[in-house]
Design a protein around this motif. Structure first.
Motif, PDB file in Angstrom:
ATOM      1  N   ASN A 116     -11.799  74.187  59.785  1.00  0.00           N
ATOM      2  CA  ASN A 116     -12.832  73.641  58.912  1.00  0.00           C
ATOM      3  C   ASN A 116     -13.083  72.188  59.287  1.00  0.00           C
ATOM      4  O   ASN A 116     -13.383  71.884  60.429  1.00  0.00           O
ATOM      5  CB  ASN A 116     -12.436  73.835  57.459  1.00  0.00           C
ATOM      6  CG  ASN A 116     -12.337  75.304  57.084  1.00  0.00           C
ATOM      7  OD1 ASN A 116     -13.073  76.145  57.607  1.00  0.00           O
ATOM      8  ND2 ASN A 116     -11.421  75.619  56.196  1.00  0.00           N
ATOM      9  N   GLU A 122      -8.230  70.776  58.899  1.00  0.00           N
ATOM     10  CA  GLU A 122      -7.939  71.838  57.937  1.00  0.00           C
ATOM     11  C   GLU A 122      -8.034  73.158  58.696  1.00  0.00           C
ATOM     12  O   GLU A 122      -9.115  73.521  59.176  1.00  0.00           O
ATOM     13  CB  GLU A 122      -8.920  71.801  56.782  1.00  0.00           C
ATOM     14  CG  GLU A 122      -8.595  72.810  55.700  1.00  0.00           C
ATOM     15  CD  GLU A 122      -9.606  72.776  54.567  1.00  0.00           C
ATOM     16  OE1 GLU A 122      -9.257  72.317  53.476  1.00  0.00           O
ATOM     17  OE2 GLU A 122     -10.742  73.225  54.781  1.00  0.00           O
ATOM     18  N   TYR A 172      -2.994  85.075  56.060  1.00  0.00           N
ATOM     19  CA  TYR A 172      -3.643  83.831  56.465  1.00  0.00           C
ATOM     20  C   TYR A 172      -3.386  82.760  55.415  1.00  0.00           C
ATOM     21  O   TYR A 172      -3.373  83.026  54.221  1.00  0.00           O
ATOM     22  CB  TYR A 172      -5.141  84.042  56.632  1.00  0.00           C
ATOM     23  CG  TYR A 172      -5.476  85.075  57.678  1.00  0.00           C
ATOM     24  CD1 TYR A 172      -5.494  86.434  57.364  1.00  0.00           C
ATOM     25  CD2 TYR A 172      -5.750  84.705  58.982  1.00  0.00           C
ATOM     26  CE1 TYR A 172      -5.776  87.372  58.315  1.00  0.00           C
ATOM     27  CE2 TYR A 172      -6.037  85.638  59.949  1.00  0.00           C
ATOM     28  CZ  TYR A 172      -6.050  86.982  59.609  1.00  0.00           C
ATOM     29  OH  TYR A 172      -6.320  87.922  60.559  1.00  0.00           O
ATOM     30  N   LYS A 173      -3.226  81.535  55.906  1.00  0.00           N
ATOM     31  CA  LYS A 173      -2.981  80.408  55.003  1.00  0.00           C
ATOM     32  C   LYS A 173      -3.758  79.196  55.479  1.00  0.00           C
ATOM     33  O   LYS A 173      -3.725  78.850  56.664  1.00  0.00           O
ATOM     34  CB  LYS A 173      -1.489  80.074  54.941  1.00  0.00           C
ATOM     35  CG  LYS A 173      -1.153  78.978  53.960  1.00  0.00           C
ATOM     36  CD  LYS A 173       0.333  78.670  53.975  1.00  0.00           C
ATOM     37  CE  LYS A 173       0.659  77.533  53.021  1.00  0.00           C
ATOM     38  NZ  LYS A 173       2.058  77.086  53.134  1.00  0.00           N
ATOM     39  N   LYS A 174      -4.474  78.557  54.534  1.00  0.00           N
ATOM     40  CA  LYS A 174      -5.215  77.347  54.848  1.00  0.00           C
ATOM     41  C   LYS A 174      -4.340  76.144  54.519  1.00  0.00           C
ATOM     42  O   LYS A 174      -3.738  76.069  53.455  1.00  0.00           O
ATOM     43  CB  LYS A 174      -6.503  77.288  54.035  1.00  0.00           C
ATOM     44  CG  LYS A 174      -7.409  76.116  54.385  1.00  0.00           C
ATOM     45  CD  LYS A 174      -8.620  76.076  53.465  1.00  0.00           C
ATOM     46  CE  LYS A 174      -9.530  77.249  53.652  1.00  0.00           C
ATOM     47  NZ  LYS A 174     -10.761  77.144  52.828  1.00  0.00           N
ATOM     48  N   ASP A 175      -4.292  75.199  55.454  1.00  0.00           N
ATOM     49  CA  ASP A 175      -3.470  74.010  55.237  1.00  0.00           C
ATOM     50  C   ASP A 175      -4.008  72.861  56.069  1.00  0.00           C
ATOM     51  O   ASP A 175      -4.837  73.046  56.962  1.00  0.00           O
ATOM     52  CB  ASP A 175      -2.016  74.286  55.600  1.00  0.00           C
ATOM     53  CG  ASP A 175      -1.056  73.475  54.749  1.00  0.00           C
ATOM     54  OD1 ASP A 175       0.128  73.842  54.675  1.00  0.00           O
ATOM     55  OD2 ASP A 175      -1.491  72.460  54.151  1.00  0.00           O
ATOM     56  N   ASN A 176      -3.510  71.689  55.751  1.00  0.00           N
ATOM     57  CA  ASN A 176      -3.920  70.466  56.429  1.00  0.00           C
ATOM     58  C   ASN A 176      -2.870  70.082  57.463  1.00  0.00           C
ATOM     59  O   ASN A 176      -1.691  70.059  57.150  1.00  0.00           O
ATOM     60  CB  ASN A 176      -4.053  69.354  55.393  1.00  0.00           C
ATOM     61  CG  ASN A 176      -5.166  68.415  55.734  1.00  0.00           C
ATOM     62  OD1 ASN A 176      -4.955  67.385  56.321  1.00  0.00           O
ATOM     63  ND2 ASN A 176      -6.371  68.806  55.373  1.00  0.00           N
ATOM     64  N   LEU A 199      -7.154  77.366  59.137  1.00  0.00           N
ATOM     65  CA  LEU A 199      -6.782  78.660  58.594  1.00  0.00           C
ATOM     66  C   LEU A 199      -5.908  79.324  59.662  1.00  0.00           C
ATOM     67  O   LEU A 199      -6.393  79.635  60.760  1.00  0.00           O
ATOM     68  CB  LEU A 199      -8.011  79.516  58.296  1.00  0.00           C
ATOM     69  CG  LEU A 199      -7.743  80.853  57.607  1.00  0.00           C
ATOM     70  CD1 LEU A 199      -7.107  80.643  56.237  1.00  0.00           C
ATOM     71  CD2 LEU A 199      -9.029  81.659  57.473  1.00  0.00           C
TER      72      LEU A 199
END
Length: 126
Positions: A32, A98, A110-114, A100
Motif C-alpha cells: 500500500n 504498509e 494474510y496480515k497487513k503490517d507496517n 500485506l
C-alpha cells in the motif's frame, strides 16, 4: 521473512544530489503506502515524502521542489531523488511500507503490517 533494504546514501556536498532506493522482498502479496522518513541527531523521526499505491505523493514542506518520491510496483522498489541538498538534510533516512504479507501455518493467511528498513545515512557537507 519480509525485508526492506535501503541503499544509495552517502556523503555529498551542498547543492549535490543523491538517489535513495528501498527494495522490498519476501512473501509480499501487495504494497500500500510507501514513504521515506528521516531522523537527524537529537531530533524526532519525521516524514519526508509518501506515495500511495496509486501514485499520489505528499512531501514535507522542507523538501518540496527538491525531492521526488517514486515507486516501481513491478520491482517492489521505492525511490527518493534528492536534489539541491543542504546540510539540514543530513540524517538517517528510513524506508517505510504498509505490506500485506502472506504467511503459512497449516494454511495460508494474510496480515497487513507496517515495516521499516534499517536506514541509510545521508550526510551533506557545507
Amino acid at each position: 521473512q519480509v525485508q526492506l533494504v535501503e541503499s544509495g546514501g552517502g556523503l555529498v556536498q551542498r547543492g549535490g544530489s543523491l538517489r535513495l532506493s528501498c527494495a522490498a522482498s519476501g512473501s509480499i502479496f501487495s504494497i500500500n503506502d510507501m514513504g521515506w522518513y528521516r531522523q537527524a541527531p537529537g531530533k524526532q523521526r519525521e516524514l519526508v515524502a509518501n506515495i500511495t499505491s496509486g501514485g499520489h505523493t505528499t512531501y514535507a514542506d522542507s523538501v518540496k521542489g527538491r525531492f521526488t518520491i517514486s515507486r516501481d510496483n513491478a520491482k517492489n522498489t521505492l525511490y527518493l531523488q534528492m536534489n539541491s541538498l543542504t546540510p539540514e538534510d543530513t540524517a538517517v533516512y528510513y524506508c517505510n511500507a504498509e505490506l500485506l504479507v502472506k504467511f503459512y501455518s497449516g494454511s495460508y493467511y494474510y496480515k497487513k503490517d507496517n515495516y521499516w528498513g534499517q536506514g541509510t545515512q545521508v550526510t551533506v557537507s557545507s
